[in-house]
Design a protein around this motif. Structure first.
Motif, PDB file in Angstrom:
ATOM      1  N   TYR A 116       0.632   3.442 -12.091  1.00  0.00           N
ATOM      2  CA  TYR A 116       0.891   2.241 -12.870  1.00  0.00           C
ATOM      3  C   TYR A 116      -0.082   1.104 -12.597  1.00  0.00           C
ATOM      4  CZ  TYR A 116       5.273   4.709 -13.383  1.00  0.00           C
ATOM      5  OH  TYR A 116       6.212   5.670 -13.634  1.00  0.00           O
ATOM      6  N   MET A 117      -0.637   1.073 -11.383  1.00  0.00           N
ATOM      7  CA  MET A 117      -1.551  -0.009 -11.039  1.00  0.00           C
ATOM      8  C   MET A 117      -2.501   0.444  -9.936  1.00  0.00           C
ATOM      9  SD  MET A 117       1.138  -2.504  -9.016  1.00  0.00           S
ATOM     10  CE  MET A 117      -0.020  -3.701  -8.427  1.00  0.00           C
ATOM     11  N   VAL A 132       0.837  -1.199   0.000  1.00  0.00           N
ATOM     12  CA  VAL A 132       0.000   0.000   0.000  1.00  0.00           C
ATOM     13  C   VAL A 132       0.870   1.245   0.000  1.00  0.00           C
ATOM     14  CG1 VAL A 132      -1.748   1.291   1.286  1.00  0.00           C
ATOM     15  CG2 VAL A 132      -1.965  -1.190   1.041  1.00  0.00           C
ATOM     16  N   SER A 133       1.945   1.249   0.766  1.00  0.00           N
ATOM     17  CA  SER A 133       2.852   2.394   0.828  1.00  0.00           C
ATOM     18  C   SER A 133       3.466   2.688  -0.540  1.00  0.00           C
ATOM     19  CB  SER A 133       3.950   2.137   1.856  1.00  0.00           C
ATOM     20  OG  SER A 133       4.832   3.219   1.898  1.00  0.00           O
ATOM     21  N   THR A 134       3.874   1.651  -1.251  1.00  0.00           N
ATOM     22  CA  THR A 134       4.460   1.840  -2.575  1.00  0.00           C
ATOM     23  C   THR A 134       3.470   2.508  -3.515  1.00  0.00           C
ATOM     24  OG1 THR A 134       5.923  -0.058  -2.322  1.00  0.00           O
ATOM     25  CG2 THR A 134       5.439   0.632  -4.579  1.00  0.00           C
ATOM     26  N   LEU A 135       2.228   2.102  -3.442  1.00  0.00           N
ATOM     27  CA  LEU A 135       1.234   2.660  -4.355  1.00  0.00           C
ATOM     28  C   LEU A 135       0.745   4.040  -3.921  1.00  0.00           C
ATOM     29  CD1 LEU A 135      -0.760  -0.559  -5.248  1.00  0.00           C
ATOM     30  CD2 LEU A 135       1.026   0.581  -6.542  1.00  0.00           C
ATOM     31  N   ILE A 136       0.660   4.269  -2.613  1.00  0.00           N
ATOM     32  CA  ILE A 136       0.156   5.551  -2.113  1.00  0.00           C
ATOM     33  C   ILE A 136       1.284   6.588  -2.032  1.00  0.00           C
ATOM     34  CG2 ILE A 136      -0.868   6.755  -0.126  1.00  0.00           C
ATOM     35  CD1 ILE A 136      -2.923   5.058  -1.499  1.00  0.00           C
TER      36      ILE A 136
END
Length: 176
Positions: free
Chosen positions: A97-98, A86-90
C-alpha cells in the motif's frame, strides 16, 4: 546541472550539491562571501535557481532541519514508533500500500527485514560490541557476487552498513 552554469553562484550551488549534505541559503551566501568576494549576484537569482533545482527533483527543501543523529554507544536508540512503522510495512505486508521512507517521507526501497532486525536490537541504548555479539549468535547474512558466488558478510560490516543506513534515514534518537 546545465553545462552553461559557469558563473560563481551556480558553481557554488554545484559544489554544495556534490556534498550530498544539508545546506541552507545562508551557507551559500557565506560561501560566496568567502570564496568569491568580488562576485556580484542577485539574491533573487539564487532563490530562483534553488526553486528550479527543487522542481526538477535535484534538491529537497524543508522548513525545518532534517536531523541525522550519529550512533553513539549507550546513548542512541531507535524509537518504538519507527520500529512499529517499519515492522508494519515489512512484516505486516504494508508495502503493498505504501513505500518505506525516511523522516521526510523520501522513499527508501532498500529497507528490509535485516535492517528491521537491527532496529529491534536498538530499541534501547546499547554498544556496538553487544550488537555484534547478538548478530554473531543470531544472524547470517549472505550476498551473491556478480559471478554468482555467494559469501557471508561479517557481522561488523553488516552492522556498520546498517548504522550508516539508519543515520541517513534519520531514525536515531539520543537518550538524555
Amino acid at each position: 546541472m546545465p553545462p552553461n552554469w559557469t558563473d560563481a553562484l551556480r558553481i557554488t550551488l554545484k559544489q554544495f550539491m556534490r556534498t550530498f549534505q544539508q545546506f541552507n541559503v545562508q551557507d551559500i551566501v557565506d560561501y560566496m562571501a568567502e570564496h568569491h568576494p568580488n562576485e556580484e549576484y542577485n539574491k533573487d537569482t539564487l532563490y530562483i535557481q534553488l526553486f528550479l533545482l527543487t522542481i526538477l527533483g535535484h534538491l529537497r527543501a524543508y522548513g525545518e532541519k532534517y536531523e541525522k543523529l550519529p550512533f553513539v554507544e549507550n546513548v542512541s536508540y531507535i524509537p518504538e514508533r519507527f520500529i512499529r512503522y517499519v515492522s508494519t510495512l515489512i512484516e505486516g505486508n504494508g508495502k503493498q500500500y505504501m513505500s518505506l521512507g525516511n523522516m521526510f517521507n523520501q522513499e527508501d526501497p532498500t529497507v528490509d527485514e535485516g535492517l528491521l532486525y537491527i532496529m529491534k536490537q536498538m530499541a534501547q541504548p546499547t554498544t556496538r560490541g553487544e550488537l555484534i555479539k547478538i548478530l554473531d549468535e543470531t544472524l547470517t547474512i549472505t550476498r551473491t557476487k556478480a559471478d554468482g558466488e555467494t559469501f557471508t558478510v561479517p557481522s561488523e560490516q553488516y552492522l556498520d552498513e546498517s548504522i550508516k543506513h539508519l543515520v541517513e534515514l534519520g531514525y536515531f534518537r539520543h537518550q538524555a
